[in-house]
Design a protein around this motif. Structure first.
Motif, short mmCIF file in Angstrom:
data_model
loop_
_atom_site.label_atom_id
_atom_site.label_comp_id
_atom_site.label_asym_id
_atom_site.label_seq_id
_atom_site.Cartn_x
_atom_site.Cartn_y
_atom_site.Cartn_z
N ALA A 5 0.84 -1.15 -0.17
CA ALA A 5 -0.02 -0.01 0.19
C ALA A 5 0.90 1.21 -0.15
O ALA A 5 0.66 2.18 -0.71
N SER A 6 1.92 1.19 0.93
CA SER A 6 2.84 2.55 0.66
C SER A 6 3.38 2.75 -0.55
O SER A 6 3.83 3.70 -0.81
N HIS A 7 3.77 1.71 -1.17
CA HIS A 7 4.57 1.84 -2.55
C HIS A 7 3.65 2.23 -3.54
O HIS A 7 4.10 2.80 -4.46
N TRP A 14 11.14 7.09 -3.91
CA TRP A 14 11.61 5.74 -3.42
C TRP A 14 12.75 5.60 -2.26
O TRP A 14 12.43 4.96 -1.29
N VAL A 15 13.28 6.61 -2.25
CA VAL A 15 14.45 6.59 -1.11
C VAL A 15 13.76 6.88 0.26
O VAL A 15 14.20 6.40 1.20
N TRP A 16 12.65 7.46 0.23
CA TRP A 16 11.82 8.01 1.46
C TRP A 16 11.25 6.51 2.03
O TRP A 16 10.98 6.58 3.18
N LEU A 17 10.85 5.95 1.34
CA LEU A 17 10.36 4.33 1.64
C LEU A 17 11.34 3.46 2.20
O LEU A 17 11.10 2.39 2.69
N LEU A 18 12.59 3.85 2.12
CA LEU A 18 13.82 2.72 2.42
C LEU A 18 13.73 2.44 3.89
O LEU A 18 14.08 1.22 4.22
N PRO A 19 13.62 3.40 4.91
CA PRO A 19 13.29 3.02 6.09
C PRO A 19 12.17 2.06 6.57
O PRO A 19 12.61 1.04 7.28
N MET A 20 11.14 1.95 5.95
CA MET A 20 10.27 1.09 6.21
C MET A 20 10.37 -0.31 5.61
O MET A 20 10.27 -1.37 5.93
N GLN A 21 11.21 -0.23 4.23
CA GLN A 21 11.48 -1.49 3.53
C GLN A 21 12.50 -2.17 4.43
O GLN A 21 12.65 -3.46 4.45
#
Length: 177
Positions: A5-7, A14-21
């Motif tokens: 959902a977040s992606h 993309w880089v802002w989602l790295l901590p969640m990944q």
């Protein structure tokens, strides 16, 4: 579910989602292995691998979507800059021709049906009268280049003329099929 959902839904890079990944698979690993679970250890490891694959797939998909958006934006910028350059050249040519322009004798009926144009195509098509053959060929080359950049030029190899099929005729000539 949160990863996918977040992606898909969050309009961030993309880089802002790295901590969640990193946090989602790591958090499940800590909870599943560190604290413990009622499932077998092999099931917990299988879930960790599946969550990792899901996170990696979503990350790659988001990164590819971001790359394609950037490429599309670059194409739009290039197309618009080409259009601006062409319109600038046309406006320079129009100003040069306007300075040399002399009114012709025209009848009232012709003046009523003629409308001056300010768009780039109208500027290119006007002013062939009184030019030498070399100047006409030069203007036709400019017109061909403009047609190619505007995507309305049709190559001669792609055109077939049927001289026996007359679509219409008028004061300026005959239109063939």
């Amino acid at each position: 579910c949160i990863v996918t959902a977040s992606h898909l839904a969050m309009p961030v890079r993309w880089v802002w989602l790295l901590p969640m990944q990193i946090a989602v698979p790591l958090g499940y690993s800590i909870l599943g292995i560190g604290i413990g679970s009622q499932m077998y250890f092999s099931s917990v490891l299988l879930h960790i691998v599946m969550i990792g694959i899901l996170t990696l797939s979503a990350s790659i998909g988001r990164r590819n979507a971001e790359k394609s958006d950037r490429i599309a934006f670059g194409r739009i910028v290039k197309e618009r800059s080409l259009r601006v350059e062409m319109e600038f050249q046309l406006s320079k040519n129009a100003h040069e021709r306007t300075a040399e322009w002399k009114p012709r004798d025209v009848d009232a009926r012709s003046m009523q049906s003629s409308v001056p144009t300010t768009n780039a195509t109208g500027i290119v098509f006007e002013g062939f009268d009184g030019l030498s053959e070399v100047d006409v060929l030069s203007r036709l080359e400019q017109l061909m280049l403009f047609g190619r950049t505007e995507h309305w030029y049709i190559d001669a190899a792609d055109v077939r003329v049927f001289p026996k099929k007359i679509l219409g005729h008028g004061g300026f000539g005959v239109v063939l099929g």
